[in-house]
Design an enzyme around this catalytic site. Sequence first.
Site, mmCIF file in Angstrom:
data_model
loop_
_atom_site.group_PDB
_atom_site.id
_atom_site.type_symbol
_atom_site.label_atom_id
_atom_site.label_comp_id
_atom_site.label_asym_id
_atom_site.label_seq_id
_atom_site.Cartn_x
_atom_site.Cartn_y
_atom_site.Cartn_z
ATOM 1 C CB SER A 1 -0.783 -0.051 1.265
ATOM 2 O OG SER A 1 -2.065 0.904 1.039
ATOM 3 C CG ASP B 1 -7.083 -3.519 -3.158
ATOM 4 O OD1 ASP B 1 -7.612 -2.937 -2.499
ATOM 5 O OD2 ASP B 1 -5.885 -3.360 -3.200
ATOM 6 C CG HIS C 1 -5.790 -2.723 0.399
ATOM 7 N ND1 HIS C 1 -5.115 -2.068 -0.616
ATOM 8 C CD2 HIS C 1 -5.079 -2.076 1.396
ATOM 9 C CE1 HIS C 1 -4.251 -1.219 -0.320
ATOM 10 N NE2 HIS C 1 -4.026 -1.053 0.933
#
Length: 288
Positions: free
Chosen positions: A163, A232, A261
């Site tokens: 991320s 995601d 995610h």
Amino acid sequence: MAEKKPLRKVLFMPIHWAYLVVLIVVLAASFYLFYPRVESFFIYFPQSQFDFSPEEFRLQYREAFFNTEDGEQLHGWFFPAEKDSPVILHFHGNAGNISHRLDLVQPFLRSGLSLFLFDYRGFGKSTGRPSEKGLYRDGLAARAYLVEKEKITPERIVLHGHSIGAAVAIEVALQKKVGGLVIESAFTSTKDMAKTMALFALFSPFFPAHYNNIEKISRLAVPKLIVHGDRDEIVPFAMGRKLFEAAIDPKSFYPVKDAGHNDVFIVGGEKYFEVFADFARNAKIASE
């Protein structure tokens, strides 16, 4: 018969152009002064308290404290595998701390990979407050710790960013020599992310492109593996594809079916760590 009074005209005082210019300048200055703080409020969710410890997972490790170039002290845990194995330098996401990444350790060790977990400034036991430039400094300090304290050669270091950590990994790879780069669940930029959020979409054209991964990745010659879950719910799968397309060779793309995610390694299971380990070993050999 009473005479009707004429309606009073409402007069508007014309705004002088000079006042308009001043207003625009003030608004623009306010935006650039306060936007980084507003953006930070929506980006960083650090936690100081550890919810888990390496001892609970029966893990052997070395505790690390090291300093950044601007004087912050960072904290981490180094989990060594076999001698001369690739070392995964992990850059975690925007929330929690390294205690929430301990479930990564055993699978990486079983794959023959050493792992270094550390916290950015303001997270866990690390001092300071997070910011984009600050996180980049933290990433560089973590790499320096491995090279200087653990005596790991740069060719053995494989950066792994999840991320927002992907942005830190990309910046470190731009500035310093490493063996390889893995980015997972990565966005193209915070400006692009704003376009996907109803609260910010209308104003997104005016936002600066912070954490500009899409621009930076095209300048990276190091071997790259881009990993993204096709479900995601936070960072669109299409952003992972765009990053792959923008990257130059050598590169590979690993979509994880039905992964969101934060559960890519869980959904990917054993295959995830096999793909990761194969990439890390090949990247190390290629850079030697």
